[in-house]
Scaffold this motif. Sequence first.
Motif, short mmCIF file in Angstrom:
data_model
loop_
_atom_site.label_atom_id
_atom_site.label_comp_id
_atom_site.label_asym_id
_atom_site.label_seq_id
_atom_site.Cartn_x
_atom_site.Cartn_y
_atom_site.Cartn_z
N ALA A 79 -3.19 2.94 -4.28
CA ALA A 79 -1.88 2.60 -3.72
C ALA A 79 -1.33 1.40 -4.49
O ALA A 79 -2.09 0.59 -5.02
CB ALA A 79 -2.01 2.27 -2.24
N ASN A 114 0.80 -1.23 0.00
CA ASN A 114 0.00 0.00 0.00
C ASN A 114 0.83 1.28 0.00
O ASN A 114 0.65 2.15 0.84
CB ASN A 114 -0.98 -0.01 1.18
N LYS A 115 1.74 1.38 -0.95
CA LYS A 115 2.52 2.60 -1.11
C LYS A 115 1.63 3.65 -1.77
O LYS A 115 1.18 3.47 -2.90
CB LYS A 115 3.77 2.35 -1.97
N ALA A 116 1.33 4.70 -1.04
CA ALA A 116 0.42 5.73 -1.54
C ALA A 116 0.97 6.36 -2.81
O ALA A 116 2.15 6.61 -2.93
CB ALA A 116 0.21 6.81 -0.48
#
Length: 185
Positions: free
Chosen positions: A91, A67-69
């Motif tokens: 994300a 969940n890397k924005a």
Amino acid sequence: IANVTSSSSSLISNTTGGIVITITGSNLGDSVSSFDARVGRITCASVSMITSHTQFTCVSPPGTGLNKAMSLAVGNQSPSLLSPFNISTFALSYYSPLVTGVSNTTTAGGFVTIYGYNFGQVDSSINSIFIGPLPCRAPQRAQHTSVVCTILPSLPPSNATIMVVNITIDGQPNNVDLVEPVIFQ
């Protein structure tokens, strides 16, 4: 003000990056030189305008974790999780590490090479490595497909013992169900 309405449906990448991400919205500008698209803190590569003001693509950068924005700035705006250009509902996650093999392990200790996929490229993202109950220390990543670490000498088992390798990178543990056991002698 830029308004993002959708993104690629599959936002998962191996740790080498390279998947094409499509962003659709409005007021996205008419020149890729005015875009700053990021996954986490890393800038996307190969930004391409598909339709002026409404759609562009970029290529996911190498990375690790879940969940890397994603963020986007148009013009001279700064990409920020708090800015109106934040793609907060979108994300990108990277595949978890997968162990496929381990070099010989002995009770004498020493260097161990762990082979697999999706180990990433930054040593600081390795949270922990265990071979059975034994910590593997001072990990050094040779590439996305191998990690070298050191195990300390241990008491010899009464006979060959089967142990499972557990590695956690950027908060993601490997899938233990898929791990080949290590025979420790």
